[in-house]
Design a protein around this motif. Structure first.
Motif, short mmCIF file in Angstrom:
data_model
loop_
_atom_site.label_atom_id
_atom_site.label_comp_id
_atom_site.label_asym_id
_atom_site.label_seq_id
_atom_site.Cartn_x
_atom_site.Cartn_y
_atom_site.Cartn_z
N PHE A 187 -47.08 15.99 10.88
CA PHE A 187 -46.41 17.28 10.99
C PHE A 187 -47.27 18.40 10.41
O PHE A 187 -47.29 19.52 10.93
CB PHE A 187 -45.06 17.24 10.28
N ARG A 191 -48.52 21.69 12.45
CA ARG A 191 -48.14 22.98 11.87
C ARG A 191 -49.34 23.91 11.79
O ARG A 191 -49.25 25.10 12.12
CB ARG A 191 -47.53 22.78 10.48
N TYR A 198 -40.70 22.72 16.76
CA TYR A 198 -40.95 21.30 17.05
C TYR A 198 -39.61 20.68 17.42
O TYR A 198 -38.67 20.69 16.63
CB TYR A 198 -41.55 20.58 15.85
N ALA A 232 -40.63 17.09 8.45
CA ALA A 232 -41.17 18.36 8.93
C ALA A 232 -40.89 19.49 7.94
O ALA A 232 -41.78 20.29 7.62
CB ALA A 232 -40.57 18.69 10.29
N ASN A 240 -37.20 24.04 13.71
CA ASN A 240 -36.90 22.76 14.35
C ASN A 240 -35.84 22.90 15.43
O ASN A 240 -34.97 23.78 15.35
CB ASN A 240 -36.40 21.76 13.31
#
Length: 474
Positions: A187, A191, A198, A232, A240
């Motif tokens: 993650f 990023r 995501y 995450a 998200n």
């Protein structure tokens, strides 16, 4: 920056299963649904309060047609309060269909011998992005099978490639990703590539049903998928999106589970999901599903309205899986993001002639209109087509986004930014008839703005775009 796994030992304690099927069914089985209850819950939501599981269960159990209409009207009013009449547009771009999972509902499933397997090269990705930019797309979601070849480094490289492509005035300003759950290091890698949202869909939150449909492969681990956003969030990937594939299990249960997932993220991280998606089972190559849980159009629209009331600040995404008539109805009751000009066959955007082929795609789409046709229809229905990416550019994600969106202040930014991207589209891509409709709606919307100073600044920026400037936003 070197990745340090020791940093995440404490927060890993929060990454435990939080879905209790018995708890959810207790809410559903015990919730009555009187007119007084339903109306009180609608009013609570109209004050932009997220609903409790008990309150959502009441709405889900409502069967009186008149009360269902009141739920829909409440959702329509709430959407106007929070988002106004803008509609964010995007396109999916499938990078590859290699997959190690054996999911019975998916055309990419590892045991499907009819699927033609392919992964786009860097040169092919560039051609696809150029084709998307040439019709006006500004926002993409990259999708791909779950395979060892598609690791975090591969995805990050693809994201950077997409951002690098410029064709005329065209550019992709925000790349979202729909891919496999990752560990902390994975993650962190994606990023740093500058992705937007995501997305990971749980598919079904019912553990027994999940096991039934996910026979083998990494995706068969229910808990690893369920706790993905905890990892995450730990690395600062705080934008998200999650969802359910409706039709695998009872839709009422799944709606409550989506709210339960929202509760978990907010309790642990003070950040709810940026988006929720709710695709329905559609035809796919070698699909094998139990049809007793398939969701009717009537229930589908109802659950969208309930989700809008349940999570007022969360973007709701409706994809081209649905036919245009269903999409048009659902927009009114809560949907805030829509794909347009969608092609799912890998490498198909750059093809001069295109026909759907289930052997080359994950599932069948039922709205195959071009982006221009979708925009034309939105304008006819007084929606402002938006390619806005300002929240990402201004850092309004995660907890900061919540500060703006939960009270409903985000509307102040969404409408003018939508107008600016619509002006760009008109100047660069629109037909004369679409341009005429677009300018009419732009002028009407500007006139309705109450803040004179803000209105003056917006008009200045519109004129700058007409003179050739691009990518202006508040």
């Amino acid at each position: 920056m070197k990745f340090n796994p020791e940093r995440y030992r404490i927060s890993d304690e929060k990454s435990v299963p939080f879905i209790d099927a018995d708890e959810i069914w207790t809410y559903l089985n015990n919730a009555s649904s009187t007119a007084e209850q339903v109306r009180a819950i609608i009013q609570r939501s109209l004050s932009k309060n997220r609903l409790s599981l008990e309150e959502v269960a009441v709405l889900v159990n409502t069967t009186d047609p008149l009360l269902i209409e009141e739920i829909k009207e409440g959702a329509r009013e709430l959407k106007r309060k929070v988002y106004g009449n803008r509609m964010v547009l995007f396109a999916p771009l499938y990078l590859g269909n290699l997959c190690q999972n054996n999911c019975l509902y998916c055309g990419f499933r590892s045991t499907n011998k009819d699927q033609h397997r392919v992964t786009l090269t860097k040169e092919q990705i560039i051609r696809e992005v150029e084709a998307l930019e040439s019709v006006g797309q500004k926002r993409l979601v990259l999708s791909l099978g779950e395979h060892k070849n598609y690791d975090a480094a591969f995805i990050a490289d693809c994201v950077r490639t997409v951002y690098s492509v410029k064709k005329g005035n065209g550019e992709i300003r925000r790349v979202n990703v729909n891919a496999a759950p990752m560990d902390h290091e994975g993650f962190e890698t994606v990023r740093q590539a500058g992705i937007g949202t995501y997305q990971i869909f749980q598919e079904t939150y019912h553990p027994e049903t999940y096991a039934k449909y996910h026979k083998s492969g990494p995706k068969s681990d229910f808990n690893w998928r369920l706790t993905a956003f905890d990892r995450a969030q730990d690395v600062g990937l705080d934008d998200n999106g999650f969802g359910v594939l409706f039709g695998l299990y009872d839709w009422r249960y799944e709606v409550l589970a989506l709210v339960r997932h929202t509760n978990h993220l907010e309790a642990c991280y003070n950040v709810g999901p940026h988006t929720i998606s709710f695709p329905r089972i559609k035809d796919a190559s070698s699909m094998n599903v139990d049809d007793r849980y398939l969701v009717s159009d009537e229930d589908f629209v109802k659950l969208i309205a309930i989700l809008r009331l349940a999570v007022p600040y969360t973007g709701l995404i409706l994809t081209a899986r649905e036919p245009s008539l269903v999409r048009k109805e659902a927009l009114d009751f809560g949907v805030s993001q829509l794909d347009g000009g969608t092609k799912l066959e890998i490498g198909s955007y750059s093809e001069t002639e295109h026909q759907q082929d289930l052997k080359r795609e994950q599932f069948k789409i039922n709205d195959d209109r071009s982006l221009a046709e979708v925009i034309d229809d939105l304008l006819d229905n007084k929606y402002i087509p938006s390619f806005c990416t300002a929240c990402y550019r201004r850092g309004r994600t995660g907890e900061h986004f919540m500060e703006f969106s939960v009270p409903g202040f985000i509307k102040r930014f969404c409408t003018p930014n939508a107008l600016l991207t619509l002006v760009e589209y008109i100047q660069d891509y629109a037909s004369p008839s679409v341009a005429e409709k677009g300018w009419r709606l732009i002028n009407e919307t500007v006139e309705e703005l109450e803040d004179d100073k803000f209105k003056i600044e917006l008009i200045k920026r519109i004129e700058k775009i007409k003179q050739g400037e691009r990518d202006l936003y508040f």
